[in-house]
Design a protein around this motif. Structure first.
Motif, short mmCIF file in Angstrom:
data_model
loop_
_atom_site.label_atom_id
_atom_site.label_comp_id
_atom_site.label_asym_id
_atom_site.label_seq_id
_atom_site.Cartn_x
_atom_site.Cartn_y
_atom_site.Cartn_z
N ASN A 78 27.54 55.01 67.94
CA ASN A 78 28.03 53.79 67.28
C ASN A 78 27.10 52.60 67.51
N LYS A 79 25.99 52.86 68.20
CA LYS A 79 25.00 51.82 68.50
C LYS A 79 25.62 50.66 69.28
N GLY A 80 26.37 51.05 70.31
CA GLY A 80 26.91 50.05 71.23
C GLY A 80 28.25 49.49 70.84
N ARG A 81 29.05 50.26 70.13
CA ARG A 81 30.41 49.82 69.80
C ARG A 81 31.40 50.86 70.30
N LEU A 82 32.46 50.39 70.97
CA LEU A 82 33.45 51.31 71.50
C LEU A 82 34.23 51.98 70.36
N PRO A 83 34.47 53.28 70.48
CA PRO A 83 35.29 53.96 69.47
C PRO A 83 36.77 53.66 69.69
N ARG A 84 37.56 53.87 68.67
CA ARG A 84 39.01 53.93 68.84
C ARG A 84 39.41 55.38 69.05
N LEU A 85 40.49 55.59 69.76
CA LEU A 85 41.07 56.93 69.90
C LEU A 85 42.23 57.05 68.93
N ILE A 86 42.15 58.02 68.04
CA ILE A 86 43.19 58.25 67.03
C ILE A 86 43.93 59.53 67.41
N GLU A 87 45.25 59.44 67.57
CA GLU A 87 46.06 60.62 67.90
C GLU A 87 47.11 60.85 66.81
N PRO A 88 46.86 61.80 65.91
CA PRO A 88 47.83 62.04 64.83
C PRO A 88 49.09 62.77 65.28
N PHE A 89 49.00 63.50 66.41
CA PHE A 89 50.14 64.21 66.97
C PHE A 89 50.37 63.69 68.39
N ALA A 103 48.11 55.80 66.92
CA ALA A 103 48.85 57.04 67.07
C ALA A 103 49.92 57.20 66.01
N GLY A 104 50.29 58.44 65.76
CA GLY A 104 51.37 58.76 64.86
C GLY A 104 52.05 60.04 65.30
N ASP A 105 53.28 60.21 64.88
CA ASP A 105 54.03 61.43 65.18
C ASP A 105 55.25 61.46 64.27
#
Length: 503
Positions: A142-153, A182-184
């Motif tokens: 990401n060239k120095g950008r924090l990712p988001r964590l996506i949790e579909p379950f 997140a989603g569920d």
């Protein structure tokens, strides 16, 4: 002059004329840049790798449990069919033999719904190590950008909760994710997160008041609350209009799950399906003490983390993912199968993917597994990194590795699929597959580093095939411990079999 982010700690030297105070942080996207240098922070080098200084690092030590088993201990390696499956696992995957033997510290601290399907493998050292290393690599891509964590379950949140607690231990104190999305489809779980955020510090006390009253007549309350939740999910579609009813509905669900025999399921109408486990007053009092600690720990993370959640289909959650994100799919599992599937099979994810209805929320068989693969393929093409957790059915292994294949040599695909025994049984094998996503060179290079780190921190030497190598004879102390551990496992499995009652 120095400027720094008031949230993630990123700092840099600034020599421009324009005042940067209050500008959004380019690293986490959530904090604001402030003048001055913080006591703790991190810079980013030319290679986009973070260099932390004086960052707070959790006191982390993986917890060893039991003793390492051998291939002969697992039913899925037994017999002619099993030996062919073992050969498949060795040829096409990286088998992590000690996966269930190393856990994160205090692995039960966030187990707020127990028993609850699908949690144990996400509390292990390996899962959290792999997730943190992928996040570090994604930061570089990401060239120095924090990712988001996506949790579909997302379920009961064991992945993100333990990452929020221990992730910094693997990264020198730099947070691995900017935020969690997140989603569920479980209205009760999502409603509970919403109630935790709304009530804050009051959440645990409000719950325990009702729990104590319900515990006074365990069997009677259990039957009544099950009846109350025949259509309980409907109440959670109107949380904003009637928060009091939503709160009590969530409390009923938590209470039922924690007092049932062998996990709960949801009916198609959203009703809870469960069987009461008899407990003494003393056992119930101890359970409420446990709930106070665990619910409090989860509430603190829900309130203190940038955590966005909603009751929605996993496809809708995945649509929110951007190229710089990581999607972790702890998928609804079909039935386990160790039957071999040709590598050139059409839609191999559908082979032997028989419906298990593990969660009670719908068909998790062949058609649904194909949808998961199709969604993951689209995400990967867009540059999103995807981690897929499921049974290590050969068809699913082939299907997931096809998602990896872009730019990866066929002989190296095995390093992207980590297989291991189920944390609960000796009859099922799991997999965790890393799909780097288009354009992610650092993530593509991360699996071997994960295995090297695993070995360095007490795990088996997967690259050398240690799990399948002949073992030395146990000494007297080790044998005694192994026998006690085996007896405990056998009692647990027998208890689970005898407690299960078809609904």
């Amino acid at each position: 002059m120095h400027i720094h982010c008031d949230r993630c700690g990123f700092e840099r030297v600034y020599t421009g004329a324009q005042n940067q105070d209050g500008m959004p942080c380019v690293v986490c996207g959530l904090g604001r840049m402030r003048n001055g240098r913080p006591a703790r922070g991190f810079t980013i080098g030319a290679d986009f790798r973070p260099a932390p200084h004086d960052m707070l690092v959790p006191n982390y030590h993986a917890v060893h449990t039991g003793t390492r088993s051998t291939p002969g201990d697992f039913n899925y390696f037994a017999g002619i069919h099993g030996s062919a499956y073992q050969a498949f696992v060795q040829e096409h995957t990286s088998y992590v033999g000690a996966f269930t033997n190393l856990l994160v510290p205090d692995s039960e601290q966030f187990a707020w719904l127990t028993p609850y399907t699908g949690n144990k493998h996400n509390r292990t050292h390996f899962t959290q190590l792999a997730l943190a290393r992928v996040a570090q690599a994604k930061f570089v891509d990401n060239k120095g950008r924090l990712p988001r964590l996506i949790e579909p379950f997302v379920g009961s949140g064991q992945i993100w909760l333990n990452s929020a607690c221990w992730g910094k231990a693997f990264t020198g104190g730099v947070q691995p994710f900017a935020s969690v999305v997140a989603g569920d489809l479980n209205h009760y779980v999502i409603g509970s997160y919403w109630t935790m955020r709304r009530l804050g510090a009051r959440f645990v006390d409000e719950y325990l008041k009702l729990a104590k009253a319900w515990d006074a007549d365990l069997s009677g309350s259990f039957a009544q609350l099950l009846s109350d939740l025949q259509h309980g999910a409907l109440a959670l579609t109107r949380t904003a209009e009637d928060p009091a009813t939503a709160m009590v509905t969530c409390f009923k669900y938590i209470w039922l799950v924690n007092r049932c025999v062998h996990g709960t399921k949801l009916s198609p109408t959203g009703a809870v399906v469960a069987t009461c486990k008899n407990r003494t007053p003393g056992e119930l009092a101890a359970l409420r003490t446990q709930e106070r600690d665990r619910l409090g720990a989860v509430r603190d993370k829900v309130v203190g983390t940038m955590f966005d959640f909603e009751c929605r289909d996993f496809r809708r959650t995945c649509e929110l993912a951007e190229p710089g994100d990581i999607v972790f799919m702890d998928c609804p599992f079909p039935a386990f199968s160790n039957g071999l599937v040709p590598g050139d099979a059409v839609s191999p994810e559908t082979a032997d993917s028989r419906t298990a209805n593990t969660y009670g929320t719908g068909d998790d068989g062949a058609a649904f597994q194909k949808v998961i693969v199709d969604v993951a393929r689209e995400l990967s093409r867009d540059g999103v990194t995807v981690l897929l957790c499921n049974f290590a059915n050969p068809g699913l292994v082939h299907a997931y590795q096809r998602l990896v294949a872009n730019g990866v040599a066929a002989g190296d695909l095995k390093y992207y699929t980590f297989t291991y025994r189920s944390p609960a049984t000796t009859t099922e094998a799991y997999q965790l597959t890393v799909v780097p996503g288009a354009g992610n060179r650092a993530v593509t290079a991360s699996p071997r580093q994960i295995l090297a780190d695993w070995h360095q921190h007490g795990g088996d030497d997967v690259l050398a095939g240690e799990f399948f190598a002949p073992r030395r004879v146990l000494n007297e102390t080790e044998m005694d411990f192994q026998l006690q551990y085996d007896a405990q496992q056998e009692r647990r499995e027998q208890e689970e079999d005898s407690d299960y009652e078809p609904q």
